[in-house]
Design a protein around this motif. Structure first.
Motif: not given
Length: 122
Positions: A1-3, A32-37, A72-85, A89-92
């Protein structure tokens, strides 16, 4: 189950008025690796309850999300990658979801939460 899924689940036991967020007791967590979108993440951002997401991610061993967010944080790729992960990517895989009001425990087996209610809970 994803977060992402966890952030949208709540306890629907009869009489429960505060069934969200479900507490996580993790026994097995996988990444689990998931494509970044980034477009998907920007759209989902407004549907997410932030504080429960941060707490759930920390419970599962991921502490890279900021305490507070703003659009405004949605303009940051670093933030989006952390959110994505955190969201995708984390599964219970094994554990329990717990109703914050009643303490009712819902098992998670092979990544699937069993939210079925007993007859007297409907």
């Amino acid at each position: 189950m994803r977060l992402l899924t966890h952030n949208m689940l709540s306890s629907n036991i009869k009489g429960v008025t505060n069934g969200f967020p479900l507490k996580i007791e993790a026994e097995k967590v996988m990444e689990k690796e998931v494509d970044f979108n980034p477009d998907f993440l920007r759209n989902m951002f407004y549907k997410i309850e932030w504080r429960p997401l941060v707490d759930a991610a920390r419970t599962m061993g991921y502490a890279e999300l900021p305490e507070e967010v703003e659009p405004s944080m949605l303009d940051s790729e670093d933030f989006l990658r952390r959110l994505h992960r955190a969201l995708l990517q984390f599964h219970l895989e094994e554990g329990t979801l717990i109703c914050p009001e009643t303490g009712r425990r819902f098992p998670v087996v092979k990544g699937i939460p069993n939210m079925l209610l007993n007859e007297d809970e409907v």
